[in-house]
Design a protein around this motif. Structure first.
Motif, PDB file in Angstrom:
ATOM      1  N   ARG A  23       0.810  -1.223  -0.084  1.00  0.00           N
ATOM      2  CA  ARG A  23       0.078   0.036  -0.035  1.00  0.00           C
ATOM      3  C   ARG A  23       0.963   1.412  -0.115  1.00  0.00           C
ATOM      4  NH1 ARG A  23      -2.494   3.688   3.646  1.00  0.00           N
ATOM      5  NH2 ARG A  23      -1.372   2.868   5.267  1.00  0.00           N
ATOM      6  N   ARG A  24       0.691   1.954  -0.921  1.00  0.00           N
ATOM      7  CA  ARG A  24       1.313   3.307  -1.066  1.00  0.00           C
ATOM      8  C   ARG A  24       0.923   4.325   0.071  1.00  0.00           C
ATOM      9  NH1 ARG A  24       0.467   5.063  -7.120  1.00  0.00           N
ATOM     10  NH2 ARG A  24      -1.532   3.539  -7.001  1.00  0.00           N
ATOM     11  N   GLY A  25      -0.294   4.203   0.452  1.00  0.00           N
ATOM     12  CA  GLY A  25      -0.403   5.322   1.514  1.00  0.00           C
ATOM     13  C   GLY A  25      -0.808   6.697   0.703  1.00  0.00           C
ATOM     14  N   GLY A  26      -1.011   7.758   1.447  1.00  0.00           N
ATOM     15  CA  GLY A  26      -1.198   9.029   1.059  1.00  0.00           C
ATOM     16  C   GLY A  26      -2.664   9.374   1.539  1.00  0.00           C
ATOM     17  N   PRO A  27      -2.999  10.782   1.384  1.00  0.00           N
ATOM     18  CA  PRO A  27      -4.184  11.305   1.676  1.00  0.00           C
ATOM     19  C   PRO A  27      -5.444  10.721   1.359  1.00  0.00           C
ATOM     20  CG  PRO A  27      -2.783  12.965   0.969  1.00  0.00           C
ATOM     21  CD  PRO A  27      -2.354  11.802   0.565  1.00  0.00           C
ATOM     22  N   ALA A  28      -6.287  10.237   2.366  1.00  0.00           N
ATOM     23  CA  ALA A  28      -7.515   9.448   2.231  1.00  0.00           C
ATOM     24  C   ALA A  28      -8.683  10.455   2.528  1.00  0.00           C
ATOM     25  CB  ALA A  28      -7.545   8.276   2.882  1.00  0.00           C
ATOM     26  N   HIS A  29      -9.696  10.347   1.693  1.00  0.00           N
ATOM     27  CA  HIS A  29     -10.912  11.022   1.890  1.00  0.00           C
ATOM     28  C   HIS A  29     -12.220  10.113   1.566  1.00  0.00           C
ATOM     29  CE1 HIS A  29      -9.197  15.152   1.824  1.00  0.00           C
ATOM     30  NE2 HIS A  29      -8.499  14.689   1.026  1.00  0.00           N
ATOM     31  N   ALA A  30     -13.215  10.263   2.454  1.00  0.00           N
ATOM     32  CA  ALA A  30     -14.401   9.679   2.321  1.00  0.00           C
ATOM     33  C   ALA A  30     -15.572  10.595   2.514  1.00  0.00           C
ATOM     34  CB  ALA A  30     -14.811   8.592   3.454  1.00  0.00           C
ATOM     35  N   CYS A  31     -16.790  10.294   1.471  1.00  0.00           N
ATOM     36  CA  CYS A  31     -17.786  11.239   1.877  1.00  0.00           C
ATOM     37  C   CYS A  31     -18.974  10.503   1.803  1.00  0.00           C
ATOM     38  CB  CYS A  31     -17.913  12.297   0.564  1.00  0.00           C
ATOM     39  SG  CYS A  31     -18.784  13.630   0.532  1.00  0.00           S
ATOM     40  N   LEU A  32     -20.050  11.092   2.479  1.00  0.00           N
ATOM     41  CA  LEU A  32     -21.330  10.353   3.013  1.00  0.00           C
ATOM     42  C   LEU A  32     -22.319  11.309   2.156  1.00  0.00           C
ATOM     43  CD1 LEU A  32     -20.958   9.112   6.649  1.00  0.00           C
ATOM     44  CD2 LEU A  32     -20.183   8.045   4.338  1.00  0.00           C
ATOM     45  N   ALA A  33     -23.171  10.950   1.208  1.00  0.00           N
ATOM     46  CA  ALA A  33     -23.988  12.022   0.234  1.00  0.00           C
ATOM     47  C   ALA A  33     -25.241  12.223   1.234  1.00  0.00           C
ATOM     48  CB  ALA A  33     -24.281  11.365  -1.122  1.00  0.00           C
ATOM     49  N   ASP A  34     -25.833  13.176   1.046  1.00  0.00           N
ATOM     50  CA  ASP A  34     -27.102  13.568   1.476  1.00  0.00           C
ATOM     51  C   ASP A  34     -27.884  12.185   1.372  1.00  0.00           C
ATOM     52  OD1 ASP A  34     -29.129  14.909   3.191  1.00  0.00           O
ATOM     53  OD2 ASP A  34     -29.662  15.972   1.332  1.00  0.00           O
ATOM     54  N   ASN A  35     -28.659  12.026   2.317  1.00  0.00           N
ATOM     55  CA  ASN A  35     -29.649  10.735   2.171  1.00  0.00           C
ATOM     56  C   ASN A  35     -29.101   9.157   1.880  1.00  0.00           C
ATOM     57  OD1 ASN A  35     -32.021  12.052   2.762  1.00  0.00           O
ATOM     58  ND2 ASN A  35     -32.066  13.063   0.546  1.00  0.00           N
ATOM     59  N   TRP A  36     -27.548   9.309   2.084  1.00  0.00           N
ATOM     60  CA  TRP A  36     -26.824   8.263   1.722  1.00  0.00           C
ATOM     61  C   TRP A  36     -27.538   6.861   2.431  1.00  0.00           C
ATOM     62  CZ3 TRP A  36     -23.664   5.480   5.146  1.00  0.00           C
ATOM     63  CH2 TRP A  36     -23.708   5.918   6.559  1.00  0.00           C
ATOM     64  N   GLN A  37     -27.363   5.479   1.878  1.00  0.00           N
ATOM     65  CA  GLN A  37     -27.734   4.247   2.656  1.00  0.00           C
ATOM     66  C   GLN A  37     -26.720   3.567   2.733  1.00  0.00           C
ATOM     67  OE1 GLN A  37     -31.040   2.679   0.250  1.00  0.00           O
ATOM     68  NE2 GLN A  37     -31.480   4.639  -0.735  1.00  0.00           N
ATOM     69  N   LEU A  38     -26.528   3.376   4.023  1.00  0.00           N
ATOM     70  CA  LEU A  38     -25.380   2.571   4.333  1.00  0.00           C
ATOM     71  C   LEU A  38     -25.275   1.138   3.734  1.00  0.00           C
ATOM     72  CD1 LEU A  38     -23.039   2.291   6.192  1.00  0.00           C
ATOM     73  CD2 LEU A  38     -24.309   1.215   8.027  1.00  0.00           C
ATOM     74  N   ASP A  39     -24.108   0.681   3.040  1.00  0.00           N
ATOM     75  CA  ASP A  39     -23.868  -0.533   2.228  1.00  0.00           C
ATOM     76  C   ASP A  39     -25.096  -0.969   1.339  1.00  0.00           C
ATOM     77  OD1 ASP A  39     -21.745  -1.101   3.827  1.00  0.00           O
ATOM     78  OD2 ASP A  39     -22.603  -2.305   5.514  1.00  0.00           O
ATOM     79  N   MET A  40     -25.527   0.252   0.725  1.00  0.00           N
ATOM     80  CA  MET A  40     -26.599  -0.132  -0.163  1.00  0.00           C
ATOM     81  C   MET A  40     -26.132  -0.970  -1.412  1.00  0.00           C
ATOM     82  SD  MET A  40     -28.906   2.178  -2.249  1.00  0.00           S
ATOM     83  CE  MET A  40     -28.035   2.859  -3.840  1.00  0.00           C
ATOM     84  N   ASP A  41     -24.892  -0.737  -1.837  1.00  0.00           N
ATOM     85  CA  ASP A  41     -23.964  -1.418  -2.896  1.00  0.00           C
ATOM     86  C   ASP A  41     -23.608  -2.703  -2.407  1.00  0.00           C
ATOM     87  OD1 ASP A  41     -24.741   0.651  -4.753  1.00  0.00           O
ATOM     88  OD2 ASP A  41     -22.528   1.677  -4.408  1.00  0.00           O
ATOM     89  N   ARG A  42     -23.373  -2.892  -1.373  1.00  0.00           N
ATOM     90  CA  ARG A  42     -22.856  -4.253  -0.634  1.00  0.00           C
ATOM     91  C   ARG A  42     -23.983  -5.136  -0.864  1.00  0.00           C
ATOM     92  NH1 ARG A  42     -18.134  -4.497   3.573  1.00  0.00           N
ATOM     93  NH2 ARG A  42     -17.177  -2.333   3.200  1.00  0.00           N
ATOM     94  N   LYS A  43     -25.227  -4.561  -0.759  1.00  0.00           N
ATOM     95  CA  LYS A  43     -26.340  -5.815  -0.648  1.00  0.00           C
ATOM     96  C   LYS A  43     -26.449  -6.023  -2.092  1.00  0.00           C
ATOM     97  CE  LYS A  43     -28.469  -3.633   3.090  1.00  0.00           C
ATOM     98  NZ  LYS A  43     -29.762  -2.695   3.807  1.00  0.00           N
ATOM     99  N   ARG A  44     -25.928  -5.139  -3.150  1.00  0.00           N
ATOM    100  CA  ARG A  44     -26.311  -5.806  -4.594  1.00  0.00           C
ATOM    101  C   ARG A  44     -25.292  -6.824  -4.987  1.00  0.00           C
ATOM    102  NH1 ARG A  44     -26.345  -0.119  -7.646  1.00  0.00           N
ATOM    103  NH2 ARG A  44     -28.609   0.637  -7.008  1.00  0.00           N
ATOM    104  N   GLU A  45     -24.372  -7.037  -4.147  1.00  0.00           N
ATOM    105  CA  GLU A  45     -23.016  -7.986  -4.418  1.00  0.00           C
ATOM    106  C   GLU A  45     -23.645  -9.484  -4.169  1.00  0.00           C
ATOM    107  OE1 GLU A  45     -19.724  -4.865  -2.769  1.00  0.00           O
ATOM    108  OE2 GLU A  45     -20.137  -6.828  -2.027  1.00  0.00           O
ATOM    109  N   GLU A  46     -23.250 -10.122  -5.196  1.00  0.00           N
ATOM    110  CA  GLU A  46     -23.392 -11.609  -5.385  1.00  0.00           C
ATOM    111  C   GLU A  46     -22.189 -12.167  -4.671  1.00  0.00           C
ATOM    112  OE1 GLU A  46     -24.800 -13.250  -8.880  1.00  0.00           O
ATOM    113  OE2 GLU A  46     -25.450 -11.362  -9.876  1.00  0.00           O
ATOM    114  N   VAL A  47     -21.108 -11.679  -4.672  1.00  0.00           N
ATOM    115  CA  VAL A  47     -19.767 -12.214  -4.101  1.00  0.00           C
ATOM    116  C   VAL A  47     -19.114 -11.192  -3.907  1.00  0.00           C
ATOM    117  CG1 VAL A  47     -18.760 -12.763  -6.574  1.00  0.00           C
ATOM    118  CG2 VAL A  47     -18.223 -14.273  -4.345  1.00  0.00           C
ATOM    119  N   THR A  48     -17.791 -11.495  -3.242  1.00  0.00           N
ATOM    120  CA  THR A  48     -16.694 -10.429  -2.835  1.00  0.00           C
ATOM    121  C   THR A  48     -15.545 -11.285  -3.129  1.00  0.00           C
ATOM    122  OG1 THR A  48     -18.012  -9.384  -1.017  1.00  0.00           O
ATOM    123  CG2 THR A  48     -15.447  -9.352  -1.126  1.00  0.00           C
ATOM    124  N   VAL A  49     -14.497 -10.704  -3.773  1.00  0.00           N
ATOM    125  CA  VAL A  49     -13.279 -11.177  -4.217  1.00  0.00           C
ATOM    126  C   VAL A  49     -12.274 -10.743  -3.520  1.00  0.00           C
ATOM    127  CG1 VAL A  49     -11.714 -11.774  -6.077  1.00  0.00           C
ATOM    128  CG2 VAL A  49     -14.196 -11.348  -6.611  1.00  0.00           C
TER     129      VAL A  49
END
Length: 458
Positions: free
Chosen positions: A333-359
């Motif tokens: 891992r190279r490291g460096g500044p990291a940013h995250a953003c939670l949009a208005d009305n965001w839904q926690l883990d909504m995309d993960r619920k779509r996932e059929e599998v994790t690699v």
């Protein structure tokens, strides 16, 4: 103050008209006309729906940074417009009209005036797969469509403009066989007297030419429905798809359009992100603006990320898919500044619920091919009234604490046993995912309420 300054001031006072023009993409300088007391501004813009295609009079390659799917279509549209690109098939013009300070106007109609014919444009075709996410039209009450293929006819309108006020509008023009110039003519009642206002593109006529074969594949147009965004394209072998014309495929990370949280890492600080966080100006867009700014600065998806591979077909009702990841590079891992953003009305883990599998990529060496899905049955039935059937395949990518580059291998088999293979890339390069940084190294931004404030969380 100059007439141009008065117009822009009036437009800003009236609301988001100029903001909508800017957000939708602009081409060329403003057009100021209508006499000394009525001001108009005309722009060539990206439009609202149905995609956009244009021919740029150059044979040079389109800069790769303009074709990054996460960046959206606006940078490509601006680049093409600066180079006198000619729209193909359809074009959209937007305008504002500022009334004099001492009297009102009534806009009664708009007409497309066809100018002289032009030779068919030559050069490089560029496109946006879909423009359903454009903000053009919000706050613009006047909208119309007209064709250049028949005699000019006025489209009736009825829009009152108060003294000193402004209004805005857009018109979508189409053609099947006319390569020609055009401009708009507004029929205005000014203090009871009829006037004609010409709206063109910076003092020059707009241009339009007949359609060309689509640059976007069916999969390019389908994937935006699932958070893929509007994909910029060029007619060159780096749009991420390979295969015959029966099927198409597109792979990309899901973007903030899905209202899910994201996290990116860069190799250096990006001051523009702090400026966006400190100047919350347009509801619902700071997370998207931060995302695109970081991607343009070389941002890497960090930690667990959701990926979608979209398959589309006009000929098949069902296919069997085998999906795998090929590791192209693995490094600490190279490291460096990291940013995250939670949009208005965001839904926690909504995309993960779509996932059929994790690699899970931990420990995978370059050259390794990791299975994702095997023998996955795809239902490609066409929704009623549409010629295309499509299926999205969602899966998660978990890099652990290292950085990985990979391509996606997609093998499609029809009922007759014929195999079509696709290699999905990030605009001709491998997809990159970075290992998760420690939580205390991530700056988390969050939109709250109706985007009236934004907090930095420790």
């Amino acid at each position: 103050m100059s007439p141009r300054g008065l117009l822009l001031l009036a437009a800003l006072t009236a609301g988001a008209v100029v903001g909508a023009l800017t957000a939708a993409g602009t081409g060329g300088p403003e057009t100021l006309g209508g006499g000394p007391d009525i001001q108009v501004l005309g722009r060539s813009v990206l439009g609202e729906s149905g995609g956009w295609t244009a021919t740029v009079p150059t044979r040079s390659a389109v800069p790769r940074r303009l074709l990054a799917p996460a960046g959206g279509c606006l940078p490509l549209h601006a680049w093409a417009s600066e180079r006198a690109a000619v729209p193909r098939g359809t074009a959209t013009a937007a305008f504002t009209v500022a009334a004099p300070a001492d009297r009102a106007l009534l806009i009664r109609g708009v007409k497309v005036i066809k100018g002289k014919r032009l030779p068919l444009p030559t050069g490089r075709d560029v496109a946006c797969s879909e423009t359903g996410g454009s903000v053009l039209g919000y706050g613009m009450p006047l909208r119309a469509q007209q064709s250049l293929d028949g005699p000019a006819s006025a489209r009736p309108l009825s829009q009152y403009v108060r003294p000193g006020g402004t209004t805005g509008g857009s018109i979508r023009v189409r053609t099947r066989d006319c390569s020609c110039q055009w401009w708009l003519e507004l029929d205005v009642l000014d203090n009871g007297k009829p006037r004609k206002l010409r709206i063109d593109d910076g003092g020059k006529p707009f241009t339009l030419a007949p359609p060309v074969p689509p640059v976007a594949t069916d999969a390019d147009r389908e994937v935006w429905k699932y958070g893929g965004g509007n994909i910029p394209l060029a007619r060159a072998p780096h749009n991420g798809t390979v295969g015959d014309h029966r099927h198409s495929a597109r792979g990309l990370w899901l973007t903030p359009g899905s209202q899910a949280p994201w996290q990116l890492t860069t190799d250096h600080e990006v001051p523009a992100v702090r400026r966006i966080a400190g100047s919350l100006d347009v509801p619902g867009v700071p997370c998207v603006r931060m995302y695109r700014t970081l991607i343009a600065a070389g941002g890497r998806h960090t930690g667990h990320s959701t990926f979608v591979a979209q398959v589309a077909s006009r000929t098949e009702q069902s296919l069997t898919a085998d999906v795998s990841l090929r590791i192209e590079k693995a490094e600490p891992r190279r490291g460096g500044p990291a940013h995250a953003c939670l949009a208005d009305n965001w839904q926690l883990d909504m995309d993960r619920k779509r996932e059929e599998v994790t690699v899970h990529l931990t420990g995978a060496a370059p050259g390794t091919e990791l299975p994702v899905m095997t023998g996955r049955e795809l239902d490609l039935a066409h929704p009623e009234g549409t010629p295309v059937g499509g299926t999205p395949l969602f899966f998660g990518v978990e890099p652990g604490d290292a950085d990985y580059s990979f391509t996606v291998r997609l093998r499609l088999t029809d009922k007759a046993g014929k195999v079509t293979e696709h290699t999905l890339t990030d605009n001709g390069r491998p997809f990159v995912v970075s290992g998760s940084p420690p939580p205390d190294e991530v700056t988390v931004h969050r939109e709250t309420g109706n985007s009236t404030s934004l907090f930095l969380l420790d």
